[in-house]
Design a protein around this motif. Structure first.
Motif, short mmCIF file in Angstrom:
data_model
loop_
_atom_site.label_atom_id
_atom_site.label_comp_id
_atom_site.label_asym_id
_atom_site.label_seq_id
_atom_site.Cartn_x
_atom_site.Cartn_y
_atom_site.Cartn_z
N ILE A 186 0.85 -1.19 0.00
CA ILE A 186 0.00 0.00 0.00
C ILE A 186 0.89 1.23 0.00
O ILE A 186 1.80 1.36 0.83
N VAL A 187 0.63 2.16 -0.91
CA VAL A 187 1.26 3.47 -0.88
C VAL A 187 0.29 4.44 -0.21
O VAL A 187 -0.86 4.56 -0.63
N PHE A 188 0.77 5.11 0.84
CA PHE A 188 -0.03 6.17 1.48
C PHE A 188 0.49 7.52 1.01
O PHE A 188 1.70 7.79 1.04
N VAL A 189 -0.43 8.41 0.60
CA VAL A 189 -0.08 9.72 0.08
C VAL A 189 -0.69 10.79 0.99
O VAL A 189 -1.92 10.86 1.14
N HIS A 190 0.14 11.62 1.59
CA HIS A 190 -0.36 12.64 2.52
C HIS A 190 -1.02 13.79 1.78
O HIS A 190 -0.93 13.93 0.56
N PHE A 235 -0.03 -6.08 5.38
CA PHE A 235 0.38 -5.26 4.25
C PHE A 235 1.79 -4.70 4.48
O PHE A 235 2.20 -4.48 5.63
N ALA A 236 2.49 -4.43 3.40
CA ALA A 236 3.68 -3.59 3.44
C ALA A 236 3.25 -2.20 3.02
O ALA A 236 2.69 -2.01 1.93
N VAL A 237 3.46 -1.21 3.88
CA VAL A 237 2.94 0.14 3.66
C VAL A 237 4.11 1.11 3.46
O VAL A 237 5.04 1.13 4.27
N LEU A 238 4.04 1.89 2.41
CA LEU A 238 5.05 2.92 2.15
C LEU A 238 4.37 4.29 2.17
O LEU A 238 3.53 4.59 1.32
N SER A 239 4.72 5.10 3.16
CA SER A 239 4.25 6.48 3.25
C SER A 239 5.25 7.35 2.51
O SER A 239 6.42 7.43 2.91
N LEU A 287 8.06 0.04 -4.08
CA LEU A 287 7.41 -0.94 -3.21
C LEU A 287 7.27 -2.28 -3.93
O LEU A 287 7.55 -3.35 -3.35
N ALA A 288 6.86 -2.24 -5.18
CA ALA A 288 6.67 -3.48 -5.95
C ALA A 288 7.98 -4.22 -6.17
O ALA A 288 7.98 -5.45 -6.36
N SER A 289 9.11 -3.51 -6.14
CA SER A 289 10.41 -4.14 -6.40
C SER A 289 10.98 -4.86 -5.18
O SER A 289 11.95 -5.63 -5.32
N LEU A 290 10.42 -4.64 -4.00
CA LEU A 290 10.96 -5.26 -2.80
C LEU A 290 10.65 -6.75 -2.77
O LEU A 290 9.57 -7.19 -3.15
N ASP A 291 11.61 -7.52 -2.27
CA ASP A 291 11.44 -8.97 -2.22
C ASP A 291 10.24 -9.37 -1.37
O ASP A 291 9.60 -10.39 -1.63
N VAL A 292 9.96 -8.58 -0.35
CA VAL A 292 8.90 -8.94 0.59
C VAL A 292 7.51 -8.56 0.08
O VAL A 292 6.51 -8.84 0.72
N VAL A 293 7.44 -7.94 -1.10
CA VAL A 293 6.18 -7.41 -1.63
C VAL A 293 5.80 -8.14 -2.92
O VAL A 293 6.64 -8.41 -3.78
N ASP A 294 4.53 -8.45 -3.05
CA ASP A 294 3.96 -8.98 -4.28
C ASP A 294 3.64 -7.80 -5.20
O ASP A 294 2.68 -7.05 -4.96
#
Length: 694
Positions: free
Chosen positions: A467-471, A503-507, A544-551
């Motif tokens: 999940i990408v969070f956008v402020h 989820f893996a979350v990237l703010s 985020l998509a490139s990380l090994d831990v992320v689908d």
């Protein structure tokens, strides 16, 4: 298929889920302190605390600083408390109850998220500290005690009113064309200073409290603002900005926004120009917290904030215009306050000994005369909004960590230590151990370095949905811990809950945000001028998509306000990357902000600018929008008009495009009612969970 989304999902959110350590309501139950203020005569702090929608006033006094609740508002009714201040003798507190003072328009208009038969008014209240007896004085806003504590001035119907501090002898003080604001008493209590906005121009004036005579100060066709008294009452400083309407210029071209500092001498009756900001982009009007932060300190010295060296820093200047830079370095200054002796400026800054401190806040101070600078609260926490106490030893502040939400605290210069206040007000259901967000830095396609915070819980599936969070803002910065802003404390809570679910979350701290210098904060070709900040949002999704831990095939996105705008843009432009999104009170159409030219005047690039603004709008990408979306909006939103969501839903209907929605009647941009905040959080999480299957 369209759905009235919250009917089932809200109930789902409140049920216990065996795989989770806490619920969405648990993590949303954080208390939030605000309005931190110090007594002028003793070592005493006051603040308001929002506890699951119940907002009350608290105090704490040296030496123990034990929190004491002194009001008793028991309902989650959406009525905020603002303008908190001590009486001059420190025995009473004045405050405003009601309104929506975080809004862009109508802040002093009543709000009714509890849907009572009649909308609550915006009211001025007073409470005696000794007996904790609170009483409503009158309807009004922005009250201020006189220096002797016998009178209160306030704003009502855009005009200046006055009453005795008991609430008696209430009457208009004056009547003038335009909107009165920025009111302050002279140090001797004999005059009032205020500004009046008349649309094309604004002026400042004083009114004599005995003769009631109004005196305009250097009246002009400019916009004069932020008037402030010198400590001895001899001088008045103010900011002068251009008035009227400029000659048409290329709309898509970045231009310097000019401003000047002027000083009025009450003895001579003359105002003089003191300083003009450099005519560069960096020298433009600062757009961080507090804007100019113009104030007088000891020895008739003026201090203010400028972005001219590339970072928002403090400067000092004498009455001859001689200027010194007080803070320097790759960090920003915000939340500025002055010590009672006028010698030190205290402020929040994203600096410290660790490289991660650029994504934190610490309380710092600078000695105005010598320029000596120090970070008072280094470490892994978040400390912000300093308020020096009268005695000089203690500094009030707000403090949080990765695991602990924001609460008040005091720092002692004597012991060089911090004491937490009201920690026992944190509900027992709040989780004590959360995911530690990791600072990440990645590059946008044009080479810009972008910061973010990555939330990943250990264990679980080998590849997690992302999940990408956008402020929102966009002049915001997300941090490595609970945020000092209430809106973003809540989104930090949601990000933590999403991580808890697997989820893996990237703010993402995209360009236009604060904390990384002028060129990052005020770049070209952004928002309606080209939306290049979206490059950073897309880069965050790809990172985020490139990380090994992320689908990489299960990436979603959500955000509110400006973050809702960028969420909608992501879903419209890149549905292949962003498989699902939640658009919370987002902006969807930008070309209408360009008003058609009047008469023969027309910007040379008006037609191109109109086209650019349209192509910067989510509505321009409905043909390529295939990802599921949940739209959420409150219909008393005073920051982003609800028409933005009504209009996009109409277009979805006309195209027979699928969507889901959640309408929150009578609530605002900031979910004034706790019940509504939990409802929105639950719906957001449930929609992402349904489509990404963590």
């Amino acid at each position: 298929m369209k759905q009235f989304f919250f009917l089932i999902l809200f109930c789902w959110s409140l049920a216990s889920v065996q795989a989770q350590r806490f619920s969405v309501q648990d993590i949303s139950s954080f208390p939030f302190p605000s309005e931190l203020t110090a007594s002028p005569v003793d070592e005493q702090l006051a603040w308001t605390m929002n506890e699951q929608g119940k907002r009350n006033v608290f105090i704490a006094k040296a030496p123990t600083f034990e929190a004491l609740q002194i009001t008793d508002f028991l309902q989650d009714d959406g009525q905020e408390i603002t303008s908190l201040q001590f009486s001059p003798d420190g025995k009473e507190l004045l405050f405003v109850r009601g309104g929506e003072h975080g809004s862009n328009w109508d802040p002093g208009l009543g709000i009714n998220p509890s849907q009572m038969p009649f909308t609550p008014k915006v009211e001025i209240w007073k409470v005696a500290i000794a007996d904790r007896k609170a009483e409503k004085l009158t309807e009004g806003d922005d009250p201020m005690f006189s220096p002797d504590g016998t009178r209160i001035v306030f704003i009502k119907n855009r005009q200046l009113w006055m009453m005795e501090s008991t609430g008696k002898n209430l009457a208009p003080l004056l009547e003038t064309t335009g909107t009165v604001s920025q009111v302050s008493w002279s140090p001797d209590g004999k005059s009032l200073l205020f500004s009046v906005n008349r649309g094309t121009h604004s002026m400042i004036a004083t009114v004599d409290m005995f003769s009631k005579q109004v005196s305009w100060i250097a009246p002009s066709f400019y916009k004069d603002a932020q008037p402030t008294w010198s400590q001895d009452g001899q001088y008045i400083a103010f900011i002068r900005l251009p008035g009227g309407r400029p000659e048409p210029f290329p709309i898509l071209e970045q231009r310097h926004s000019p401003w000047e500092i002027w000083v009025y001498d009450r003895t001579s009756g003359q105002a003089k120009f003191l300083w003009k900001a450099p005519e560069t982009l960096r020298g433009s009007v600062p757009t961080t917290h507090g804007s100019f932060n113009l104030r007088w300190v000891a020895n008739n010295t003026l201090t203010f904030l400028s972005y001219e060296d590339g970072w928002p820093h403090l400067y000092a200047m004498d009455l001859q215009g001689n200027r010194r830079q007080l803070t320097q370095g790759d960090f920003m200054v915000e939340h500025v306050s002055l010590s009672h002796d006028g010698q030190y400026l205290y402020f929040s800054a994203n600096t410290g000994p660790a490289k991660e401190d650029i994504d934190r806040r610490h309380v710092t101070r600078v000695h105005v005369a010598s320029g000596d600078f120090e970070v008072l609260t280094p470490g892994e926490g978040i400390e912000a909004i300093p308020v020096p106490l009268a005695g000089g030893n203690f500094v009030g502040l707000v403090s949080s960590t990765v695991h602990r939400p924001l609460i008040p605290a005091v720092f002692s210069h004597e012991t060089q230590s911090m004491t937490l206040i009201a920690e026992d007000r944190i509900p027992s259901v709040m989780p004590r151990e959360l995911v530690v967000p990791k600072q990440v830095v990645f590059e946008s396609p044009d080479g810009l370095k972008v910061h973010g915070q990555l939330f990943v819980k250990e264990g679980g599936a080998p590849q997690k949905p992302g999940i990408v969070f956008v402020h929102g803002g966009p002049q915001r910065q997300m941090l490595l811990g609970w945020h000092y802003g209430d809106y973003y404390s809540n989104t930090y809570a949601v990000n933590q809950y999403l991580a808890e679910l697997g989820f893996a979350v990237l703010s993402v701290n995209f360009r236009l945000g604060i904390g990384y210098g002028f060129e990052f904060h005020r770049p070209a070709r952004t928002y309606w001028q080209g939306a290049e900040e979206y490059l950073d949002v897309k880069a965050a999704g790809e990172y985020l998509a490139s990380l090994d831990v992320v689908d990489g095939e299960r990436i979603g996105i959500y955000g509110g306000s400006y973050g809702g705008y960028l969420t909608a843009l992501a879903l419209g432009r890149d549905s292949d990357l962003f498989k699902v999104g939640v658009d919370i009170h987002g902006v969807h159409e930008l070309s209408s902000r360009l008003v058609p030219p009047a008469g023969f005047e027309k910007a040379p690039d008006f037609d191109r600018a109109l086209r650019t603004a349209w192509l910067s709008s989510p509505l321009a990408y409905l043909d390529t929008w295939t990802s599921p979306v949940l739209f959420i909006h409150g219909d008393d939103d005073r920051n982003v008009n609800v028409s933005h969501t009504a209009d996009i839903i109409r277009r979805f209907d006309e195209r027979n495009m699928p969507y889901e929605y959640l309408m929150i009647p009578d609530d605002s941009h900031h979910w004034m009612k706790f019940e509504n905040l939990v409802k929105v959080n639950a719906a957001t999480v449930a929609f992402l969970r349904k489509h990404l299957n963590p």
